[in-house]
Design a protein around this motif. Structure first.
Motif: not given
Length: 322
Positions: A116-136
């Motif tokens: 949405t524009a509130r989530e990303y106001g700079a143009g086209t984008g997608i939202r998703a739940r992705l793995p975010l890995i803490d390498m430490a």
């Protein structure tokens, strides 16, 4: 055939690619030794932001297949985030069209939709739940998993792959392959990021400005990673103060609250880029098999498990025919 009879393998290189490959081989019953120039905590993988996303890697068709296989594994590991370092986190990939993602990941990315524009106001984008890995956390966990499977880890510098005294050698040395495999086509893409105190951001964000400069914010336990840069053929691993200032400025334009965040650390890593990932089995001069597995660019974490499984198949077929 009992692969233990002729299953000695030495994996050279202790980053995420080498560790994932070694873990798979050891858990399949092979006797695996890892030789690494430095501990996992000091490899290029340790500097990675850790977001699952196929970036700066070719061939893209293969990378997406490896990434989706890795996604399956990361989704399982996310059930134990404190142990594995893997979490599933919502966020926005700016500058990406939903149709482009659906063409290869339809039904696979949790919560996938247009931002949405509130989530990303700079143009086209997608939202998703992705793995975010803490390498430490993730890299030491991988090493311990290898040890539990019977593998060993030895810190040593290798100047020639023929030094590895095993029927099969696996070359996961990243940029080191320039010398060890005489492959001048693997080259650095320098990445710099800034680690700051997290002012309360709990979603990730990636954006590319009109000038092509990248900005990302990755919330990791106890800190926030701000990035980044992608400088082709730059070897310096010293943080550039001007680049750091620009990174913070770009990120603050997206999330103003990070502008005053206290800086904790500066990091630099050299992504091992290549026109295409090298994943093939060849022979050393003495006839022993060597499996080359390097050139993953900025997507080593993303494709690690899927690509490692293919490398393991090459190893296992070599040991069964030895």
């Amino acid at each position: 055939m009992d692969t233990r009879l002729n299953g000695d393998v030495i994996v050279v290189g202790g980053g995420v690619i080498g560790l994932a490959t070694a873990v798979i081989l050891a858990e399949r019953g092979l006797r695996v030794r890892m030789w690494t120039r430095e501990p996992a905590e000091r490899t290029t993988s340790a500097v990675a932001g850790g977001l699952w996303w196929p970036y700066h890697i070719e061939p893209m068709a293969s990378a997406r297949a490896w990434a989706l296989r890795s996604l399956e594994i990361y989704e399982r590991l996310a059930a134990r985030p404190e142990e594995t370092g893997v979490r599933l986190v919502d966020g926005v990939m700016g500058g990406t069209d939903l149709a482009d993602v659906e063409s290869w990941a339809v039904g696979r990315l949790a919560g996938l939709r247009r931002s949405t524009a509130r989530e990303y106001g700079a143009g086209t984008g997608i939202r998703a739940r992705l793995p975010l890995i803490d390498m430490a956390t993730h890299l030491p966990w991988l090493r311990e998993r290898l040890l539990r499977a019977g593998g060993t880890v030895e810190e040593r510098t290798v100047t020639d792959l023929a030094e590895a005294e095993a029927p099969v050698v696996v070359n996961c040395t990243g940029l080191g392959a320039r010398e060890l495999a005489a492959d001048a086509s693997v080259r650095p893409v320098r990445g710099q990021l800034v680690v700051v105190e997290n002012p309360g951001i709990d979603t990730w964000l990636v954006a590319t400005g009109p000038d092509g400069e990248m900005a990302y914010l990755f919330p990791q336990p106890g800190r926030l990673l701000l990035g980044g840069t992608a400088e082709d053929d730059v070897w310096s691993q010293e943080p550039d103060p001007k680049a750091a200032e620009a990174i913070v400025r770009r990120c603050a334009a997206l999330r103003p609250e990070v502008g005053g965040a206290r800086i904790l650390e500066h990091r630099v890593g050299l992504r091992p880029a290549r026109a295409a990932v090298r994943l093939e089995r060849t022979r050393l001069p003495d006839g022993r098999a060597v499996v080359h597995h390097y050139g993953h660019g900025g997507a080593g974490v993303t494709v690690a498990w899927g690509c490692a499984e293919e490398a393991a198949e090459l190893v296992c077929s070599a040991t069964s025919s030895a």
